[in-house]
Design a protein around this motif. Structure first.
Motif, mmCIF file in Angstrom:
data_model
loop_
_atom_site.group_PDB
_atom_site.id
_atom_site.type_symbol
_atom_site.label_atom_id
_atom_site.label_comp_id
_atom_site.label_asym_id
_atom_site.label_seq_id
_atom_site.Cartn_x
_atom_site.Cartn_y
_atom_site.Cartn_z
ATOM 1 N N LEU A 36 0.839 -1.208 0.000
ATOM 2 C CA LEU A 36 0.000 0.000 0.000
ATOM 3 C C LEU A 36 0.871 1.254 0.000
ATOM 4 C CD1 LEU A 36 -2.554 -1.124 2.736
ATOM 5 C CD2 LEU A 36 -3.149 -0.612 0.358
ATOM 6 N N ASP A 37 0.396 2.318 -0.667
ATOM 7 C CA ASP A 37 1.097 3.602 -0.550
ATOM 8 C C ASP A 37 0.625 4.286 0.748
ATOM 9 O OD1 ASP A 37 -1.429 4.610 -1.061
ATOM 10 O OD2 ASP A 37 -0.974 5.284 -3.092
ATOM 11 N N ASP A 38 1.179 5.470 1.031
ATOM 12 C CA ASP A 38 0.864 6.138 2.304
ATOM 13 C C ASP A 38 -0.631 6.342 2.488
ATOM 14 O OD1 ASP A 38 3.528 6.174 2.809
ATOM 15 O OD2 ASP A 38 3.762 8.358 2.836
ATOM 16 N N GLU A 39 -1.300 6.776 1.421
ATOM 17 C CA GLU A 39 -2.740 7.021 1.528
ATOM 18 C C GLU A 39 -3.488 5.707 1.791
ATOM 19 O OE1 GLU A 39 -4.087 9.869 1.945
ATOM 20 O OE2 GLU A 39 -6.035 8.897 2.124
ATOM 21 N N GLY A 40 -3.060 4.661 1.111
ATOM 22 C CA GLY A 40 -3.678 3.352 1.325
ATOM 23 C C GLY A 40 -3.465 2.851 2.741
ATOM 24 N N ARG A 41 -2.293 3.115 3.297
ATOM 25 C CA ARG A 41 -2.011 2.698 4.683
ATOM 26 C C ARG A 41 -2.886 3.456 5.675
ATOM 27 N NH1 ARG A 41 4.620 2.406 4.203
ATOM 28 N NH2 ARG A 41 4.650 0.559 2.877
ATOM 29 N N ARG A 42 -3.109 4.733 5.385
ATOM 30 C CA ARG A 42 -3.997 5.510 6.282
ATOM 31 C C ARG A 42 -5.429 4.968 6.199
ATOM 32 N NH1 ARG A 42 -0.954 9.853 3.985
ATOM 33 N NH2 ARG A 42 0.714 10.411 5.428
ATOM 34 N N GLU A 43 -5.833 4.621 4.982
ATOM 35 C CA GLU A 43 -7.178 4.031 4.825
ATOM 36 C C GLU A 43 -7.267 2.704 5.558
ATOM 37 O OE1 GLU A 43 -9.050 3.746 0.918
ATOM 38 O OE2 GLU A 43 -7.835 5.436 0.285
ATOM 39 N N ALA A 44 -6.189 1.928 5.490
ATOM 40 C CA ALA A 44 -6.168 0.629 6.173
ATOM 41 C C ALA A 44 -6.234 0.818 7.686
ATOM 42 C CB ALA A 44 -4.906 -0.148 5.791
ATOM 43 N N PHE A 45 -5.571 1.855 8.179
ATOM 44 C CA PHE A 45 -5.616 2.146 9.613
ATOM 45 C C PHE A 45 -7.057 2.423 10.039
ATOM 46 C CE2 PHE A 45 -5.757 4.839 13.291
ATOM 47 C CZ PHE A 45 -4.777 4.349 14.124
ATOM 48 N N ASP A 46 -7.721 3.322 9.301
ATOM 49 C CA ASP A 46 -9.097 3.685 9.660
ATOM 50 C C ASP A 46 -10.049 2.491 9.500
ATOM 51 O OD1 ASP A 46 -8.065 6.169 10.119
ATOM 52 O OD2 ASP A 46 -9.109 7.182 8.481
ATOM 53 N N ALA A 47 -9.827 1.700 8.443
ATOM 54 C CA ALA A 47 -10.670 0.514 8.235
ATOM 55 C C ALA A 47 -10.476 -0.483 9.378
ATOM 56 C CB ALA A 47 -10.345 -0.132 6.895
ATOM 57 N N SER A 48 -9.239 -0.637 9.834
ATOM 58 C CA SER A 48 -8.966 -1.565 10.946
ATOM 59 C C SER A 48 -9.647 -1.100 12.223
ATOM 60 C CB SER A 48 -7.456 -1.688 11.199
ATOM 61 O OG SER A 48 -6.825 -2.233 10.084
ATOM 62 N N PHE A 49 -9.614 0.205 12.462
ATOM 63 C CA PHE A 49 -10.297 0.743 13.636
ATOM 64 C C PHE A 49 -11.786 0.420 13.557
ATOM 65 C CE2 PHE A 49 -12.732 4.014 15.808
ATOM 66 C CZ PHE A 49 -12.144 4.012 17.055
ATOM 67 N N GLN A 50 -12.337 0.646 12.362
ATOM 68 C CA GLN A 50 -13.765 0.389 12.155
ATOM 69 C C GLN A 50 -14.084 -1.102 12.383
ATOM 70 O OE1 GLN A 50 -15.400 0.419 8.070
ATOM 71 N NE2 GLN A 50 -16.294 2.390 8.620
ATOM 72 N N VAL A 51 -13.249 -1.973 11.822
ATOM 73 C CA VAL A 51 -13.483 -3.422 11.948
ATOM 74 C C VAL A 51 -13.413 -3.854 13.419
ATOM 75 C CG1 VAL A 51 -12.502 -5.701 11.435
ATOM 76 C CG2 VAL A 51 -12.753 -4.013 9.612
ATOM 77 N N ARG A 52 -12.463 -3.324 14.165
ATOM 78 C CA ARG A 52 -12.365 -3.710 15.581
ATOM 79 C C ARG A 52 -13.588 -3.249 16.380
ATOM 80 N NH1 ARG A 52 -9.801 -6.150 13.239
ATOM 81 N NH2 ARG A 52 -7.538 -6.339 13.130
ATOM 82 N N ARG A 53 -14.101 -2.066 16.049
ATOM 83 C CA ARG A 53 -15.301 -1.574 16.744
ATOM 84 C C ARG A 53 -16.490 -2.488 16.427
ATOM 85 N NH1 ARG A 53 -16.296 0.435 20.222
ATOM 86 N NH2 ARG A 53 -17.622 2.234 19.863
ATOM 87 N N LEU A 54 -16.590 -2.891 15.146
ATOM 88 C CA LEU A 54 -17.688 -3.787 14.750
ATOM 89 C C LEU A 54 -17.555 -5.126 15.468
ATOM 90 C CD1 LEU A 54 -17.705 -3.091 10.891
ATOM 91 C CD2 LEU A 54 -19.401 -2.296 12.555
#
Lengths: 78, 191
Positions: A36-54
């Protein structure tokens, strides 16, 4: 440069709490994180946060896969 | 709001379930504290490594009299791991990053995020609305509890890895959209 479809798959992969271990027992970086590029990594970070909350909300005890993976490591003696 | 150090006696005596209860609040705090490093470290690996280190040092932990002491320690350990990993990979100057300000917020019992109380009520209805294949991928991830690679999970549900990941991604987005319609913003703590 990844296509949006490729990025979506890479981000979904990185949201997993599964991390392999190296020979010293240290957690390895997810192999797809490197793709992933930097932007993709930031998206992955936010997606991971979302997945853990779910995951926490769907679990009777409120424990997500990161918590369960850590507890499994503790029971396995790390 | 409860001081997360209420779990300390159990954790210090080696009770892993007490540690799990503490992590329910601590894990999201540690993760959010790493957002600045999102492009330079794999946050999942850092979060897990930091929590394992906290478990190892917890029996020797000495409280400073302020709330959330073990949580503040865990945020600091995760921060130090992230700085160390960032320096290994990138030649970057790491200036003031708000760590001390966040630690001060956590030094009060009210400083901890507890998420949206409506989330748990809304999510089961949203999950029931998922199409079959995304639901299958989501359930495989949930039941694996972070202990299996996606390649194994995909094989277990009879999907190719790419298809599995596309279905998982679809499940996540559909759940988030359904929750948004129900008035729940699960990314509010990231703002």
């Amino acid at each position: 440069m990844n296509t949006p479809e490729e990025n979506e798959v890479l981000i979904a992969a990185v949201t997993s709490a599964y991390r392999a271990r190296d020979v010293d027992g240290k957690l390895r970086i997810h192999p797809n994180w490197h793709d992933l590029d930097d932007e993709g990594r930031r998206e992955a970070f936010d997606a991971s946060f979302q997945v853990r909350r779910l995951e926490s909300a769907l679990d009777d005890d409120g424990e997500n896969s990161t918590i369960k993976a850590v507890i499994a490591r503790i029971h396995a003696g790390r | 709001m409860t001081d997360t150090d209420a779990h300390l006696p159990g954790i210090m005596s080696g009770d892993a379930q007490a540690f799990a209860r503490w992590m329910r609040v601590a894990e999201p705090e540690v993760r959010v504290s790493l957002r600045r490093f999102a492009a330079s470290v794999d946050a999942e690996a850092v979060v897990q490594e930091a929590l394992l280190r906290v478990w190892q040092v917890a029996p020797r932990f000495q409280a400073d009299g302020r709330p959330n002491g073990l949580l503040r320690l865990s945020v600091r350990i995760a921060h130090n791991l992230a700085v160390s990993e960032t320096r290994k990979r990138r030649d970057v100057a790491l200036g003031e990053d708000g760590l001390e300000a966040r630690l001060n917020q956590l030094a009060s019992a009210e400083g901890v995020h507890h998420g949206d109380p409506h989330l748990r009520r809304a999510i089961h209805g949203c999950k029931e609305k998922l199409p079959a294949q995304p639901a299958k991928a989501l359930n495989a991830r949930l039941s694996s509890e972070g202990g299996l690679a996606d390649a194994d999970l995909a094989e277990g549900v009879g999907m190719k890895l790419n298809t599995f990941l596309q279905n998982f991604s679809r499940a996540r987005k559909l759940l988030a959209e359904c929750l948004r319609k129900a008035g729940v913003d699960i990314e509010a703590e990231l703002a």
